[in-house]
Structure formats: structure tokens, C-alpha cells
Design an enzyme around this catalytic site. Structure first.
Site, short mmCIF file in Angstrom:
data_model
loop_
_atom_site.label_atom_id
_atom_site.label_comp_id
_atom_site.label_asym_id
_atom_site.label_seq_id
_atom_site.Cartn_x
_atom_site.Cartn_y
_atom_site.Cartn_z
N CYS A 167 105.38 5.73 -0.01
CA CYS A 167 105.69 5.01 1.39
C CYS A 167 104.57 5.63 2.47
CB CYS A 167 106.98 5.90 1.93
SG CYS A 167 108.78 5.31 0.89
N CYS A 174 107.59 10.53 0.24
CA CYS A 174 107.13 9.75 -0.95
C CYS A 174 105.86 9.34 -0.57
CB CYS A 174 107.88 8.52 -1.04
SG CYS A 174 107.43 7.37 -1.94
#
Length: 147
Positions: free
Chosen positions: A62, A59
Site C-alpha cells: 500500500c 502494508c
């Protein structure tokens, strides 16, 4: 490399000291990785607030957090009864399903096994610290009222 016994012993002691110093520098400041095996037991710990980040390695949001979560762990090092945790939803999918994680990153606070809050504020250490500290205070007050 053939060392005399005395020199070998000194080398081993020096190596052990280096390892101990490295571990001491990390103790209490680390973010605890929670897994399918540890998650439920950890978040049920008596009188302990858990602030948990749910992410997956692929991600971009993230990844953009960088060291934010580790920095929070260091700042919260002396905080009584507040633990900073993380779950890799790529590895621990059942945990993430159980606590309703559908987007990344997601930040949740747990107290004695129950989800008590979800963080949606600014992504900086000070805001995260203030949020989890406030949630810990609320949890403590609620517990006193229940007594």
C-alpha cells in the site's frame, strides 16, 4: 497583535480567499474516504460507479502505491458518475470483512451496491482509468438492457 478594524477585516477577507482557493483546487479531485458509517450508502448511490482501494497503513505494498490513488482521483475529476474511494481496513474492519478483503491493496468496483469487478492489472493511472471507465460503460449498458 492589535489591528485597526478596517485592516482586520481586509486580513480576514484575504485569509478567507486563501482558504476558498485551496478548497476549490481540491474539489472533485479528492479521493473519498469511506468508513463503516458511509460505505454502504455511498456504494448504493444510483447510477454511480465506485472504484475503491482497500488498504492498511502498515502494508508495504500500500505504501509503495505512493500517490497513485490520489493521481487517479485527479484524472477522474471530470468523469460523470465515477467516484474514487478508499477504505482503511485498519479503521473500518467490518467494511473490509463484509466485502471479503483478505490482502492489501485490493481494488474493487461497485455499482448500485453490488461488487461488479476486481482490478488485478498494472498499477498505473492510465490502466486504472481505462479499467474503471470500461466497467462504468458496462454497468450503463447492463442498466439499459434491464430497462
Amino acid at each position: 497583535m492589535d489591528l485597526a478594524p478596517g485592516r482586520r477585516a481586509r486580513l480576514l477577507v484575504a485569509l478567507a480567499l486563501v482558504v476558498l482557493v485551496a478548497l476549490a483546487a481540491r474539489s472533485g479531485a479528492e479521493v473519498i474516504t469511506l468508513t463503516e458509517e458511509t460505505f454502504s450508502d455511498k456504494i448504493k448511490e444510483k447510477d454511480t460507479v465506485w472504484f475503491v482501494k482497500f488498504c492498511v497503513p502498515w502494508c508495504k505494498h500500500c505504501k509503495n502505491l505512493g500517490t497513485l490513488w490520489e493521481d487517479l482521483g485527479k484524472v477522474m475529476e471530470g468523469a460523470d458518475e465515477i467516484e474514487i474511494g478508499q477504505v482503511d481496513c485498519g479503521v473500518s474492519k467490518p467494511v473490509c470483512s463484509k466485502v471479503d478483503i483478505h490482502s492489501y491493496p485490493t481494488f474493487k468496483v461497485f455499482y448500485e451496491g453490488e461488487e461488479v469487478a476486481k482490478y488485478k492489472g498494472p498499477r498505473n493511472v492510465e490502466s486504472l482509468k481505462n479499467f474503471v471507465s470500461d466497467e462504468a460503460e458496462k454497468a450503463g449498458e447492463a442498466k439499459l438492457q434491464d430497462s
